[in-house]
Write a protein that holds these residues in place. Structure first.
Motif, short mmCIF file in Angstrom:
data_model
loop_
_atom_site.label_atom_id
_atom_site.label_comp_id
_atom_site.label_asym_id
_atom_site.label_seq_id
_atom_site.Cartn_x
_atom_site.Cartn_y
_atom_site.Cartn_z
N GLU A 63 0.83 -1.21 0.00
CA GLU A 63 0.00 0.00 0.00
C GLU A 63 0.87 1.25 0.00
O GLU A 63 0.57 2.21 -0.72
N VAL A 64 1.92 1.25 0.78
CA VAL A 64 2.85 2.40 0.79
C VAL A 64 3.46 2.57 -0.60
O VAL A 64 3.54 3.68 -1.13
N LYS A 65 3.87 1.46 -1.22
CA LYS A 65 4.44 1.52 -2.57
C LYS A 65 3.42 2.08 -3.56
O LYS A 65 3.76 2.92 -4.40
N ARG A 66 2.16 1.65 -3.45
CA ARG A 66 1.12 2.13 -4.36
C ARG A 66 0.92 3.63 -4.20
O ARG A 66 0.83 4.37 -5.19
N VAL A 67 0.89 4.10 -2.96
CA VAL A 67 0.72 5.54 -2.70
C VAL A 67 1.92 6.32 -3.23
O VAL A 67 1.76 7.36 -3.88
N LEU A 68 3.12 5.83 -2.95
CA LEU A 68 4.33 6.51 -3.44
C LEU A 68 4.35 6.56 -4.97
O LEU A 68 4.70 7.58 -5.56
N ASP A 69 3.97 5.46 -5.62
CA ASP A 69 3.92 5.44 -7.09
C ASP A 69 2.94 6.50 -7.59
O ASP A 69 3.23 7.20 -8.57
N GLY A 70 1.79 6.63 -6.93
CA GLY A 70 0.82 7.64 -7.32
C GLY A 70 1.36 9.05 -7.14
O GLY A 70 1.18 9.91 -8.01
N LEU A 71 2.04 9.29 -6.02
CA LEU A 71 2.63 10.61 -5.77
C LEU A 71 3.74 10.91 -6.78
O LEU A 71 3.88 12.05 -7.23
N GLY A 130 3.98 13.85 -9.84
CA GLY A 130 5.10 14.79 -9.80
C GLY A 130 5.29 15.45 -8.45
O GLY A 130 5.88 16.53 -8.36
N LEU A 131 4.83 14.80 -7.38
CA LEU A 131 4.95 15.38 -6.04
C LEU A 131 6.09 14.78 -5.23
O LEU A 131 6.56 15.38 -4.27
N VAL A 132 6.52 13.58 -5.61
CA VAL A 132 7.59 12.86 -4.91
C VAL A 132 8.54 12.30 -5.96
O VAL A 132 8.11 11.93 -7.06
N GLU A 133 9.83 12.24 -5.60
CA GLU A 133 10.82 11.66 -6.51
C GLU A 133 11.83 10.84 -5.71
O GLU A 133 12.01 11.05 -4.51
N VAL A 134 12.48 9.91 -6.39
CA VAL A 134 13.57 9.15 -5.78
C VAL A 134 14.80 10.04 -5.84
O VAL A 134 15.17 10.53 -6.91
N THR A 135 15.41 10.27 -4.67
CA THR A 135 16.59 11.16 -4.64
C THR A 135 17.90 10.40 -4.48
O THR A 135 18.95 10.92 -4.83
N SER A 136 17.83 9.19 -3.93
CA SER A 136 19.03 8.35 -3.80
C SER A 136 18.57 6.95 -3.37
O SER A 136 17.38 6.66 -3.33
N TYR A 137 19.55 6.12 -3.06
CA TYR A 137 19.26 4.76 -2.64
C TYR A 137 20.06 4.45 -1.37
O TYR A 137 21.17 4.95 -1.20
N ASP A 138 19.48 3.60 -0.52
CA ASP A 138 20.21 3.22 0.70
C ASP A 138 21.21 2.11 0.39
O ASP A 138 21.33 1.67 -0.77
N GLU A 139 21.91 1.65 1.43
CA GLU A 139 22.95 0.64 1.23
C GLU A 139 22.41 -0.70 0.73
O GLU A 139 23.14 -1.51 0.16
N ASP A 140 21.10 -0.93 0.90
CA ASP A 140 20.47 -2.16 0.40
C ASP A 140 19.86 -1.98 -0.98
O ASP A 140 19.21 -2.88 -1.50
N GLY A 141 20.05 -0.79 -1.55
CA GLY A 141 19.51 -0.53 -2.88
C GLY A 141 18.05 -0.10 -2.89
O GLY A 141 17.43 -0.01 -3.95
N GLN A 142 17.51 0.18 -1.70
CA GLN A 142 16.12 0.64 -1.61
C GLN A 142 16.06 2.14 -1.89
O GLN A 142 16.91 2.90 -1.42
N PRO A 143 15.05 2.57 -2.65
CA PRO A 143 14.96 3.99 -2.99
C PRO A 143 14.65 4.85 -1.77
O PRO A 143 13.93 4.44 -0.86
N LEU A 144 15.22 6.06 -1.77
CA LEU A 144 14.92 7.07 -0.77
C LEU A 144 14.18 8.20 -1.48
O LEU A 144 14.60 8.64 -2.55
N TYR A 145 13.09 8.62 -0.91
CA TYR A 145 12.18 9.57 -1.56
C TYR A 145 12.27 10.95 -0.93
O TYR A 145 12.62 11.10 0.23
N ASN A 146 11.92 11.97 -1.73
CA ASN A 146 11.82 13.32 -1.23
C ASN A 146 10.75 14.04 -2.04
O ASN A 146 10.40 13.60 -3.14
N LEU A 147 10.25 15.13 -1.50
CA LEU A 147 9.28 15.93 -2.23
C LEU A 147 9.94 16.65 -3.39
O LEU A 147 11.08 17.12 -3.27
N THR A 148 9.23 16.76 -4.50
CA THR A 148 9.67 17.60 -5.61
C THR A 148 9.35 19.04 -5.23
O THR A 148 8.73 19.31 -4.19
N GLU A 149 9.74 19.98 -6.08
CA GLU A 149 9.39 21.39 -5.82
C GLU A 149 7.87 21.55 -5.75
O GLU A 149 7.36 22.26 -4.88
#
Length: 120
Positions: free
Chosen positions: A75-83, A87-106
């Motif tokens: 469900e979290v993944k579905r919501v993040l994909d929608g955001l 154009g409200l959220v973007e992947v800004t980097s990845y953690d040591e396990d290769g999982q995406p880290l998200y942040n708000l876009t402008e």
């Protein structure tokens, strides 16, 4: 949606008479919105959701907890994909396990600031 739990969405055990009395409390309109129209979500407590998973899937408590955690992650993944699609959220980097880290876009920051300003 109100905060009262609809008896149609929680596991039930008891006699036939108790079941019939319990069903008298069902909000039929909400059942239609959740099950038929899918315009509303039914929110269950973790314990109710685990009990329902155990009953429906015939699994142990531990397996039901794992299933519920998987559902929450999806469900979290579905919501993040929608955001992200909005154009409200973007992947800004990845953690040591290769999982995406998200942040708000402008645009996301502008929208969040608008919500924050409305609360004041």
């Amino acid at each position: 949606m109100n905060n009262k739990v609809n008896p149609a969405f929680v596991p039930f055990t008891g006699t036939i008479d108790q079941l019939l009395a319990n069903m008298d409390k069902v909000d039929v309109d909400q059942v239609e919105r959740v099950v038929v129209d899918q315009t509303e979500d039914a929110i269950l407590s973790n314990s109710d959701a685990i009990a329902m998973i155990m009953a429906e899937a015939n699994v142990s408590h531990e397996e039901a907890v794992d299933i519920l955690n998987d559902i929450k992650c999806e469900e979290v993944k579905r919501v993040l994909d929608g955001l992200m699609n909005e154009g409200l959220v973007e992947v800004t980097s990845y953690d040591e396990d290769g999982q995406p880290l998200y942040n708000l876009t402008e645009n996301g920051k502008v929208l969040a600031k608008g919500f924050s300003d409305k609360k004041k």
